[in-house]
Design an enzyme around this catalytic site. Sequence first.
Site, mmCIF file in Angstrom:
data_model
loop_
_atom_site.group_PDB
_atom_site.id
_atom_site.type_symbol
_atom_site.label_atom_id
_atom_site.label_comp_id
_atom_site.label_asym_id
_atom_site.label_seq_id
_atom_site.Cartn_x
_atom_site.Cartn_y
_atom_site.Cartn_z
ATOM 1 N N THR A 125 0.720 -1.326 0.136
ATOM 2 C CA THR A 125 -0.015 -0.196 -0.033
ATOM 3 C C THR A 125 1.045 1.271 -0.058
ATOM 4 O OG1 THR A 125 -1.561 1.380 1.339
ATOM 5 C CG2 THR A 125 -0.017 -0.281 2.532
ATOM 6 N N ASP A 126 0.381 2.447 -0.587
ATOM 7 C CA ASP A 126 1.031 3.793 -0.401
ATOM 8 C C ASP A 126 1.287 4.138 1.017
ATOM 9 O OD1 ASP A 126 -1.682 4.350 0.111
ATOM 10 O OD2 ASP A 126 -1.661 5.943 -1.688
ATOM 11 N N GLU A 127 0.420 3.568 1.835
ATOM 12 C CA GLU A 127 0.446 3.914 3.214
ATOM 13 C C GLU A 127 2.068 3.670 3.951
ATOM 14 O OE1 GLU A 127 -2.619 3.531 5.926
ATOM 15 O OE2 GLU A 127 -4.274 3.533 4.299
HETATM 16 P P1 NAD Z 1 -10.238 -6.706 2.870
HETATM 17 O O1 NAD Z 1 -10.119 -6.289 4.378
HETATM 18 O O2 NAD Z 1 -11.490 -6.234 2.057
HETATM 19 O O3 NAD Z 1 -9.784 -8.390 2.724
HETATM 20 C C1 NAD Z 1 -9.042 -8.804 3.276
HETATM 21 C C2 NAD Z 1 -9.091 -10.404 3.057
HETATM 22 O O4 NAD Z 1 -8.245 -11.075 3.673
HETATM 23 C C3 NAD Z 1 -10.637 -10.909 3.666
HETATM 24 O O5 NAD Z 1 -11.249 -11.712 3.133
HETATM 25 C C4 NAD Z 1 -10.048 -11.559 5.183
HETATM 26 O O6 NAD Z 1 -10.932 -12.759 5.430
HETATM 27 C C5 NAD Z 1 -8.753 -12.027 4.529
HETATM 28 N N1 NAD Z 1 -7.758 -12.472 5.755
HETATM 29 C C6 NAD Z 1 -7.406 -11.523 6.642
HETATM 30 N N2 NAD Z 1 -6.276 -12.035 7.397
HETATM 31 C C7 NAD Z 1 -6.124 -13.384 6.934
HETATM 32 C C8 NAD Z 1 -5.550 -14.393 7.508
HETATM 33 N N3 NAD Z 1 -4.490 -14.127 8.491
HETATM 34 N N4 NAD Z 1 -5.194 -15.399 6.600
HETATM 35 C C9 NAD Z 1 -5.922 -15.691 5.421
HETATM 36 N N5 NAD Z 1 -7.020 -14.672 5.222
HETATM 37 C C10 NAD Z 1 -7.143 -13.529 5.908
HETATM 38 O O7 NAD Z 1 -8.963 -5.966 2.315
HETATM 39 P P2 NAD Z 1 -8.815 -5.196 0.847
HETATM 40 O O8 NAD Z 1 -9.175 -3.753 1.017
HETATM 41 O O9 NAD Z 1 -9.293 -6.185 -0.091
HETATM 42 O O10 NAD Z 1 -7.100 -5.212 0.858
HETATM 43 C C11 NAD Z 1 -6.415 -6.297 0.146
HETATM 44 C C12 NAD Z 1 -5.017 -5.956 0.185
HETATM 45 O O11 NAD Z 1 -4.595 -4.952 -0.456
HETATM 46 C C13 NAD Z 1 -4.382 -5.828 1.603
HETATM 47 O O12 NAD Z 1 -3.172 -6.403 1.639
HETATM 48 C C14 NAD Z 1 -4.241 -4.441 1.757
HETATM 49 O O13 NAD Z 1 -3.044 -3.810 2.632
HETATM 50 C C15 NAD Z 1 -4.015 -4.017 0.243
HETATM 51 N N6 NAD Z 1 -4.268 -2.705 -0.109
HETATM 52 C C16 NAD Z 1 -5.473 -2.158 -0.140
HETATM 53 C C17 NAD Z 1 -5.933 -1.080 -0.382
HETATM 54 C C18 NAD Z 1 -7.493 -0.332 -0.547
HETATM 55 O O14 NAD Z 1 -7.866 0.547 -0.748
HETATM 56 N N7 NAD Z 1 -8.348 -1.186 0.028
HETATM 57 C C19 NAD Z 1 -4.925 -0.236 -1.087
HETATM 58 C C20 NAD Z 1 -3.628 -0.699 -1.212
HETATM 59 C C21 NAD Z 1 -3.364 -1.956 -0.657
HETATM 60 O O1 TDX Z 2 -15.943 7.094 8.698
HETATM 61 C C1 TDX Z 2 -15.046 7.470 8.182
HETATM 62 N N1 TDX Z 2 -14.841 8.807 8.191
HETATM 63 C C2 TDX Z 2 -14.052 9.226 7.431
HETATM 64 O O2 TDX Z 2 -13.465 10.637 7.446
HETATM 65 C C3 TDX Z 2 -13.963 6.626 7.683
HETATM 66 C C4 TDX Z 2 -14.019 4.955 7.697
HETATM 67 C C5 TDX Z 2 -12.674 7.136 6.873
HETATM 68 N N2 TDX Z 2 -12.656 8.631 6.948
HETATM 69 C C6 TDX Z 2 -11.655 9.167 6.181
HETATM 70 C C7 TDX Z 2 -10.263 8.746 6.689
HETATM 71 C C8 TDX Z 2 -9.431 8.668 5.680
HETATM 72 O O3 TDX Z 2 -8.815 10.213 5.420
HETATM 73 O O4 TDX Z 2 -11.719 8.789 4.846
HETATM 74 C C9 TDX Z 2 -10.190 8.477 4.579
HETATM 75 C C10 TDX Z 2 -10.521 7.176 3.892
HETATM 76 O O5 TDX Z 2 -10.441 6.389 5.126
HETATM 77 P P1 TDX Z 2 -10.422 4.626 4.976
HETATM 78 O O6 TDX Z 2 -11.640 4.248 4.045
HETATM 79 O O7 TDX Z 2 -10.510 3.859 6.046
HETATM 80 O O8 TDX Z 2 -9.186 4.473 4.061
HETATM 81 P P2 TDX Z 2 -7.491 4.766 4.373
HETATM 82 O O9 TDX Z 2 -7.315 5.109 6.001
HETATM 83 O O10 TDX Z 2 -7.118 5.694 3.552
HETATM 84 O O11 TDX Z 2 -6.669 3.440 3.906
HETATM 85 C C11 TDX Z 2 -7.171 2.546 2.592
HETATM 86 O O12 TDX Z 2 -6.300 2.846 1.822
HETATM 87 C C12 TDX Z 2 -5.080 2.223 1.969
HETATM 88 C C13 TDX Z 2 -7.470 1.037 3.189
HETATM 89 O O13 TDX Z 2 -8.484 0.836 4.275
HETATM 90 C C14 TDX Z 2 -6.093 0.591 3.237
HETATM 91 O O14 TDX Z 2 -6.236 -1.068 3.457
HETATM 92 C C15 TDX Z 2 -5.008 0.701 2.255
HETATM 93 O O15 TDX Z 2 -3.830 0.227 2.427
#
Ligand code: NAD
Ligand code: TDX
Length: 346
Positions: A125-127
């Site tokens: 992730t970019d985080e």
């Molecule tokens: P999500 O929380 O929707 O899904 C995560 C999945 O992983 C779930 O199905 C959960 O059951 C499974 N899981 C969690 N822990 C586990 C374990 N120990 N063993 C097996 N399965 C497990 O997450 P997402 O948003 O789909 O993110 C997927 C990946 O992408 C993560 O690694 C996250 O860090 C990365 N990522 C997410 C975002 C975003 O915006 N959502 C952006 C950049 C990177």
């Molecule tokens: O209720 C809310 N109110 C609010 O203002 C929530 C849930 C979030 N926020 C803000 C926090 C962040 O600035 O919105 C922005 C986005 O929040 P999230 O959806 O929680 O995402 P973020 O924290 O940016 O992280 C996401 O992007 C990077 C994913 O959850 C991560 O898994 C990924 O790595």
Amino acid sequence: MNILVTGGAGFIGSNFIYYEREVHPEDRIVCLDALTYAGNLSTLKPLLNDPQFRFVRGNIADRPFVRALFAEEKFDAVVNFAAESHVDRSVENPELFLRSNILGTQVLMDACREYGVARYHQVSTDEVYGDLPLDRPDLFFTEQTPLHTSSPYSASKASADLLVLASARTYGLPVTITRCSNNYGPYHFPEKLIPLMITRALADQPLPVYGTGENVRDWLYVKDHCSAIDLVLRKGRIGEIYNVGGHNERTNLDVVKTILAALGKPESLITFVTDRPGHDRRYAIDPTKIHTQLGWLPTTTFEKGIQTTIDWYLSNREWWENILKGDYQKDYERLYGGARLGENTK
Ligand code: NAD
Ligand code: TDX
């Protein structure tokens, strides 16, 4: 190829599996997922009778279980999405993030070494780069930006990245890493900003915006992230990190107002609430490397992607209403109410 996709019952992993089945129908996909609160097997239901697909429930940090699966399946490639992914939950309960995100990554890589898997891809992730100031729109994250994490979540993801690079250097494990910006699209769990706001606005509930709502996120439609991972998996250079993002920066307030306008709901639903501790100000990816080296470009504009996403939530109410009826709602109330969140795996 026989590809292991971990975390495939979650948001991005499930979209990736559907993308792979469409674009590379010759490949076989095994999905390994622990089905934590964020995993939803109903998301994969249409694939459960597909002979080129297998679902296995299990934890990536469970070493004997993972070894047995690798011995049986003889994977050609592993794509690791499995992780605890919600920043707010990591503030409440960091330890679970260390086990899944760090230990789980190491267990998978050890199995890749033991069974000679030709490629391990880490979805990062970019985080991991921390945040950028709001008043410097000229600054972007490149692959050279130092790691500088803010939350237990991002620290766990950065730790995993370091272990992936260590496995490459020490053991010669053939790895690649992608670091993507915020995704949005279908099957996004309704605790994250965009699906939370859509589902709450539809119920005329207050929309909790943290702090002033000026924090900036760089949004990418999930299918564009999937195409980037697919490209890196098949054509990326071993040992390389690729940033993924589409230059789509929006303040949180802008995003919420866009959703309200699309749904015909009033802005009076917006409620400013206590800020997230350590809240990152701005994320912004420079995707030059993946564009120039691999030719990747996103194809979905934010305007089109957000409308498609809203339409998906409108026509798939059962998917998210089932989630809201379950334990998630209680967890959400605990988080929103500021109380401690307990164990969040089933
Ligand atoms: P999500 O929380 O929707 O899904 C995560 C999945 O992983 C779930 O199905 C959960 O059951 C499974 N899981 C969690 N822990 C586990 C374990 N120990 N063993 C097996 N399965 C497990 O997450 P997402 O948003 O789909 O993110 C997927 C990946 O992408 C993560 O690694 C996250 O860090 C990365 N990522 C997410 C975002 C975003 O915006 N959502 C952006 C950049 C990177
Ligand atoms: O209720 C809310 N109110 C609010 O203002 C929530 C849930 C979030 N926020 C803000 C926090 C962040 O600035 O919105 C922005 C986005 O929040 P999230 O959806 O929680 O995402 P973020 O924290 O940016 O992280 C996401 O992007 C990077 C994913 O959850 C991560 O898994 C990924 O790595």
